[in-house]
Design a protein around this motif. Structure first.
Motif, PDB file in Angstrom:
ATOM      1  N   VAL A   1       0.646  -1.178  -0.046  1.00 54.32           N
ATOM      2  CA  VAL A   1      -0.411   0.296  -0.538  1.00 54.32           C
ATOM      3  C   VAL A   1       0.591   1.008  -0.129  1.00 54.32           C
ATOM      4  N   HIS A   2       2.254   0.918  -0.202  1.00 54.34           N
ATOM      5  CA  HIS A   2       3.382   2.564   0.058  1.00 54.34           C
ATOM      6  C   HIS A   2       4.395   1.679  -0.671  1.00 54.34           C
ATOM      7  N   TYR A   3       5.016   2.828  -0.723  1.00 55.97           N
ATOM      8  CA  TYR A   3       6.504   2.480  -1.861  1.00 55.97           C
ATOM      9  C   TYR A   3       7.455   1.009  -0.565  1.00 55.97           C
ATOM     10  N   MET A   4       6.991   2.449   0.637  1.00 56.24           N
ATOM     11  CA  MET A   4       8.493   1.875   1.580  1.00 56.24           C
ATOM     12  C   MET A   4       8.816   0.310   1.621  1.00 56.24           C
ATOM     13  N   ILE A   5       7.903  -0.300   1.699  1.00 57.07           N
ATOM     14  CA  ILE A   5       7.047  -1.862   1.680  1.00 57.07           C
ATOM     15  C   ILE A   5       8.423  -2.457   1.314  1.00 57.07           C
ATOM     16  N   ALA A   6       9.524  -1.909  -0.208  1.00 57.32           N
ATOM     17  CA  ALA A   6      10.089  -2.876  -0.269  1.00 57.32           C
ATOM     18  C   ALA A   6      11.545  -2.573   0.483  1.00 57.32           C
ATOM     19  N   ALA A   7      11.092  -2.066   1.878  1.00 55.93           N
ATOM     20  CA  ALA A   7      12.206  -1.468   2.888  1.00 55.93           C
ATOM     21  C   ALA A   7      12.688  -2.745   2.811  1.00 55.93           C
ATOM     22  N   PHE A   8      11.550  -3.259   3.106  1.00 50.71           N
ATOM     23  CA  PHE A   8      11.248  -5.080   3.359  1.00 50.71           C
ATOM     24  C   PHE A   8      11.828  -6.454   3.371  1.00 50.71           C
TER      25      PHE A   8
ATOM     26  N   VAL B   1       4.261  -8.324   3.820  1.00 50.04           N
ATOM     27  CA  VAL B   1       5.000  -7.999   5.363  1.00 50.04           C
ATOM     28  C   VAL B   1       4.182  -9.101   5.218  1.00 50.04           C
ATOM     29  N   ARG B   2       4.627 -10.621   5.042  1.00 51.56           N
ATOM     30  CA  ARG B   2       3.758 -11.663   5.211  1.00 51.56           C
ATOM     31  C   ARG B   2       3.813 -11.569   7.009  1.00 51.56           C
ATOM     32  N   CYS B   3       2.754 -12.796   7.235  1.00 49.67           N
ATOM     33  CA  CYS B   3       2.039 -12.799   8.887  1.00 49.67           C
ATOM     34  C   CYS B   3       2.207 -14.099   9.035  1.00 49.67           C
ATOM     35  N   ALA B   4       3.424 -14.430   9.738  1.00 48.12           N
ATOM     36  CA  ALA B   4       2.968 -16.075  10.451  1.00 48.12           C
ATOM     37  C   ALA B   4       1.978 -16.820  11.082  1.00 48.12           C
ATOM     38  N   PRO B   5       1.592 -17.907  10.863  1.00 46.73           N
ATOM     39  CA  PRO B   5       0.183 -18.139  11.598  1.00 46.73           C
ATOM     40  C   PRO B   5       0.808 -19.051  13.065  1.00 46.73           C
TER      41      PRO B   5
ATOM     42  N   TYR C   1      -1.544   2.207   6.655  1.00 41.89           N
ATOM     43  CA  TYR C   1      -2.854   0.781   6.252  1.00 41.89           C
ATOM     44  C   TYR C   1      -4.260   1.154   7.326  1.00 41.89           C
ATOM     45  N   ALA C   2      -3.485   1.024   8.362  1.00 44.52           N
ATOM     46  CA  ALA C   2      -5.196   0.991   9.264  1.00 44.52           C
ATOM     47  C   ALA C   2      -5.312   1.851   9.312  1.00 44.52           C
ATOM     48  N   VAL C   3      -5.095   3.284   8.876  1.00 45.68           N
ATOM     49  CA  VAL C   3      -6.511   4.608   9.055  1.00 45.68           C
ATOM     50  C   VAL C   3      -6.585   4.578   7.231  1.00 45.68           C
ATOM     51  N   ALA C   4      -6.058   4.541   6.076  1.00 40.79           N
ATOM     52  CA  ALA C   4      -6.371   4.196   4.813  1.00 40.79           C
ATOM     53  C   ALA C   4      -7.511   2.737   4.720  1.00 40.79           C
ATOM     54  N   LEU C   5      -7.374   1.904   5.627  1.00 42.87           N
ATOM     55  CA  LEU C   5      -8.653   1.101   5.930  1.00 42.87           C
ATOM     56  C   LEU C   5     -10.649   2.156   6.033  1.00 42.87           C
ATOM     57  N   GLN C   6      -9.805   2.634   6.793  1.00 41.62           N
ATOM     58  CA  GLN C   6     -11.096   3.869   7.422  1.00 41.62           C
ATOM     59  C   GLN C   6     -11.800   4.646   6.608  1.00 41.62           C
ATOM     60  N   VAL C   7     -10.425   5.152   5.475  1.00 40.62           N
ATOM     61  CA  VAL C   7     -10.820   6.079   4.605  1.00 40.62           C
ATOM     62  C   VAL C   7     -11.343   5.306   3.427  1.00 40.62           C
TER      63      VAL C   7
ATOM     64  N   ALA D   1     -11.235   2.517   0.033  1.00 36.57           N
ATOM     65  CA  ALA D   1      -9.825   0.544  -0.099  1.00 36.57           C
ATOM     66  C   ALA D   1      -8.960   1.093  -0.235  1.00 36.57           C
ATOM     67  N   PRO D   2      -7.576   0.288   0.291  1.00 38.82           N
ATOM     68  CA  PRO D   2      -6.671   1.449  -0.389  1.00 38.82           C
ATOM     69  C   PRO D   2      -5.571   0.374  -1.572  1.00 38.82           C
ATOM     70  N   MET D   3      -4.884   1.571  -2.514  1.00 37.82           N
ATOM     71  CA  MET D   3      -4.202   1.532  -3.843  1.00 37.82           C
ATOM     72  C   MET D   3      -2.865   0.087  -3.487  1.00 37.82           C
ATOM     73  N   ILE D   4      -2.973  -1.280  -3.788  1.00 35.40           N
ATOM     74  CA  ILE D   4      -2.028  -1.677  -3.955  1.00 35.40           C
ATOM     75  C   ILE D   4      -1.419  -1.897  -5.377  1.00 35.40           C
ATOM     76  N   LEU D   5       0.356  -1.700  -4.730  1.00 40.11           N
ATOM     77  CA  LEU D   5       1.200  -0.890  -6.075  1.00 40.11           C
ATOM     78  C   LEU D   5       1.196  -2.613  -6.963  1.00 40.11           C
ATOM     79  N   SER D   6       1.925  -2.838  -7.591  1.00 43.60           N
ATOM     80  CA  SER D   6       2.219  -3.847  -8.223  1.00 43.60           C
ATOM     81  C   SER D   6       3.810  -4.587  -8.141  1.00 43.60           C
ATOM     82  N   ASP D   7       3.814  -5.854  -8.196  1.00 41.33           N
ATOM     83  CA  ASP D   7       4.864  -6.796  -8.285  1.00 41.33           C
ATOM     84  C   ASP D   7       6.172  -5.855  -8.560  1.00 41.33           C
ATOM     85  N   HIS D   8       5.776  -5.716  -9.663  1.00 43.48           N
ATOM     86  CA  HIS D   8       6.719  -4.645 -10.896  1.00 43.48           C
ATOM     87  C   HIS D   8       7.111  -3.395 -10.314  1.00 43.48           C
TER      88      HIS D   8
END
Length: 217
Positions: free
Chosen positions: A113-120, A125-129, A183-189, A191-198
């Motif tokens: 939902v934001h390009y800064m996710i690339a820093a990870f 970001v996965r959620c382990a069971p 992301y939590a705030v965006a969900l209240q606003v 439907a957040p736009m999702i950037l592509s894997d590319h």
């Protein structure tokens, strides 16, 4: 105690206190580890950071042994296993910040939902069971969620961030909590736009040459 080891222990204590100061942890939750020569230095079990000193930090060998008069964090297994399996990493922090933990409680991964996710390291970001804290099962699930990444969420638990230094691991933890809050705030606003894997792949490449703070394009 050698000067180098004492300095390393002091940095572990400072990192643990920094997590409290930045609102990533409260009470005795959360833990910090740092690779030091042929072992790791890890925060002790159940000791508030305000009372923690360098002598309280536990030296833990990669076979899981430690001084009998000291108790390492109950989460020592995933700290040990992450550093053992990822030689490029030197430090691990684990915390229970509000927004990251809220998504973990819902078992939700964080999409691009934001390009800064690339820093990870990738487009999510996965959620382990869920698995009980301190168990080998939790460690295995965390390692899988961290494949190709340097952060993950732990279902109904919290988050992990790992870096080439304690400073980088802490920075990543703060960035993850910030992203989860956005992301939590965006969900209240809406439907957040999702950037592509590319698109995220391009940012990952651009980030490779940046320093600790991954300067924003």
């Amino acid at each position: 105690m050698e000067t180098d080891e004492r300095s390393a222990r002091e940095s572990v204590v400072a990192a643990a206190r920094a997590m409290d100061a930045q609102g990533l942890n409260r009470g005795t939750s959360g833990n910090v580890s740092l690779r030091f020569r042929d072992r790791l230095l890890i925060t002790p079990s159940g000791l508030p950071t305000a009372r923690m000193g360098p002598d309280d930090v536990v030296p833990l060998k990669f076979d899981g042994t430690h001084p009998p008069d000291q108790r390492p964090s109950s989460e020592w297994r995933f700290h040990r296993d992450i550093l053992a399996s990822r030689p490029e990493l030197a430090a691990v922090v684990h915390a229970h910040p509000i927004h990251s933990t809220a998504f973990a409680m819902c078992g939700r991964e964080i999409p691009a939902v934001h390009y800064m996710i690339a820093a990870f390291g990738g487009p999510n970001v996965r959620c382990a069971p869920y698995a009980a804290y301190g168990t080998a099962e939790l460690s295995e699930l965390a390692l899988a969620a961290l494949a190709g990444r340097n952060v993950c969420l732990l279902a109904n638990h919290g988050m992990i961030a790992a870096g080439e230094s304690l400073e980088k691991a802490l920075w990543l933890a703060v960035e993850l909590e910030t992203l989860c809050q956005q992301y939590a705030v965006a969900l209240q606003v809406g439907a957040p736009m999702i950037l592509s894997d590319h698109e995220i792949g391009q940012i990952v490449e651009r980030f490779r040459g940046y320093g600790l703070n991954a300067s924003k394009p």
